[in-house]
Design an enzyme around this catalytic site. Structure first.
Site, mmCIF file in Angstrom:
data_model
loop_
_atom_site.group_PDB
_atom_site.id
_atom_site.type_symbol
_atom_site.label_atom_id
_atom_site.label_comp_id
_atom_site.label_asym_id
_atom_site.label_seq_id
_atom_site.Cartn_x
_atom_site.Cartn_y
_atom_site.Cartn_z
ATOM 1 N N ASP A 67 -3.317 4.992 4.369
ATOM 2 C CA ASP A 67 -2.462 3.806 4.252
ATOM 3 C C ASP A 67 -0.993 4.162 4.073
ATOM 4 O O ASP A 67 -0.654 5.307 3.779
ATOM 5 C CB ASP A 67 -2.940 2.907 3.094
ATOM 6 C CG ASP A 67 -3.428 3.708 1.893
ATOM 7 O OD1 ASP A 67 -2.979 4.850 1.728
ATOM 8 O OD2 ASP A 67 -4.260 3.189 1.130
ATOM 9 N N ASN A 137 -10.397 -1.756 -9.040
ATOM 10 C CA ASN A 137 -11.113 -2.929 -8.526
ATOM 11 C C ASN A 137 -12.054 -2.563 -7.376
ATOM 12 O O ASN A 137 -12.551 -3.435 -6.675
ATOM 13 C CB ASN A 137 -10.114 -4.004 -8.076
ATOM 14 C CG ASN A 137 -9.199 -3.510 -6.957
ATOM 15 O OD1 ASN A 137 -9.398 -2.416 -6.418
ATOM 16 N ND2 ASN A 137 -8.210 -4.312 -6.598
ATOM 17 N N HIS A 139 -11.272 -0.859 -4.637
ATOM 18 C CA HIS A 139 -10.710 -0.750 -3.276
ATOM 19 C C HIS A 139 -10.781 0.687 -2.759
ATOM 20 O O HIS A 139 -10.729 1.639 -3.540
ATOM 21 C CB HIS A 139 -9.295 -1.341 -3.182
ATOM 22 C CG HIS A 139 -8.194 -0.560 -3.834
ATOM 23 N ND1 HIS A 139 -7.063 -1.161 -4.357
ATOM 24 C CD2 HIS A 139 -8.008 0.769 -4.037
ATOM 25 C CE1 HIS A 139 -6.254 -0.241 -4.833
ATOM 26 N NE2 HIS A 139 -6.802 0.937 -4.668
ATOM 27 N N GLU A 144 -8.657 -4.343 -0.364
ATOM 28 C CA GLU A 144 -8.835 -4.977 -1.662
ATOM 29 C C GLU A 144 -10.125 -5.814 -1.656
ATOM 30 O O GLU A 144 -10.659 -6.124 -0.580
ATOM 31 C CB GLU A 144 -7.627 -5.887 -1.944
ATOM 32 C CG GLU A 144 -6.283 -5.151 -1.990
ATOM 33 C CD GLU A 144 -6.049 -4.363 -3.285
ATOM 34 O OE1 GLU A 144 -7.037 -3.885 -3.894
ATOM 35 O OE2 GLU A 144 -4.874 -4.209 -3.668
#
Ligand code: F6R
Length: 265
Positions: A67, A137, A139, A144
């Site tokens: 990313d 979380n 990801h 996400e």
């Protein structure tokens, strides 16, 4: 999933670096999928050390990062391009033209970056080994919670939680990007092999949900349960919430015994 629980984050770094080294020994022109963030830093240091004291080379290797932030320039110290240069690329013999991040180049439509990146990965024959960290979380990349499990490289809006977790890297909140371009979950799943690293107690719940919970877009890393060749390297803290921890350790003991038997036969 091959779940390896190690004493501390340093051992995770050593084991991760060894996996990359082994691949490059077998296949010098391997295509590596790389991650940024805090977790792989120690692994990159191990790799640089191994590079400096051995004949290992990255000259024929290709890399694709997971990313990149949207809206900051590659030369910005907070870009993932700068991170990779600083933490790895500047210290090894990789050809810069073989290093790729999903960067939106000047004048490019951000919506075109994803399909272009997918094409570049395909043109290099796909990713041999993808390194992943995991968000608190769940990801992977910047996929996400609620990301489509079939997603491909695209623009993604970060959650407020992810923005808060990475706030310390930016001088002020106004300069922190809210958008990123990330490989999709299906892009990650296309890799031939996956290496997930997680260290620290703050990752324990995400690790538990992803390994022992149901496959769900609410914990994106849980999709890795569907991949045939995943190794998860955990330190004790990141593994602390796993219900079947003893079993995973026992599996590794059995694996070592079997390999020793095979070697001696
Ligand atoms: C980084 C990335 C993210 C991180 C994750 C964990 O390229 O794609 O998924 O791996 O946010 O970050 P750290 O390692 O900083 O806890």
């Amino acid at each position: 999933m091959d779940i390896v629980i190690l004493k501390d984050s340093e051992q995770v770094a050593v084991a991760g670096a060894r996996a990359l080294q082994d691949l490059l020994t077998k296949k010098p022109d391997a295509v590596l999928g790389l991650a940024t963030g805090r977790t792989p830093l120690a692994m990159y240091r191990q790799l640089v050390a191994a590079y400096e004291k051995s004949s290992m080379s990255f000259r024929d290797a290709t890399t694709f990062n997971l990313d990149e932030y949207l809206g900051i320039k590659p030369a910005d110290p907070q870009s993932y391009r700068s991170y990779m240069q600083r933490e790895l690329f500047d210290d090894i013999d990789i050809e810069m033209s073989n290093t790729h991040l999903p960067e939106c180049v000047a004048g490019e439509n951000p919506l075109d970056v994803g399909p272009r990146y997918e094409e570049e990965i395909r043109a290099r024959g796909g990713i041999d080994l993808q390194v992943l960290g995991i968000g608190q979380n769940g990801h992977i990349g910047f996929n996400e919670p609620s990301s489509s499990l079939s997603s491909r490289t695209r623009v993604k809006t970060l959650t407020r939680e992810t923005i808060a977790n990475n706030r310390e890297y930016f001088d002020d909140a106004a300069s922190q990007p809210q958008l990123a371009i990330t490989m999709g979950i299906a892009t990650i799943m296309d890799a031939n092999e996956i290496l997930l690293l997680a260290t620290g107690a703050e990752k324990a719940e995400a690790v538990r949900q992803s390994i022992e919970g149901p496959v769900s877009s609410m914990w994106p890393a849980s999709i890795l349960q569907m991949h045939e060749r995943v190794t998860v390297l955990l330190d004790e803290s990141a593994a602390s919430a796993l219900e079947k921890r003893d079993y995973y350790n026992w599996v590794q003991d059995q694996k070592r015994l079997l390999l020793a038997q095979i070697e001696n036969s």
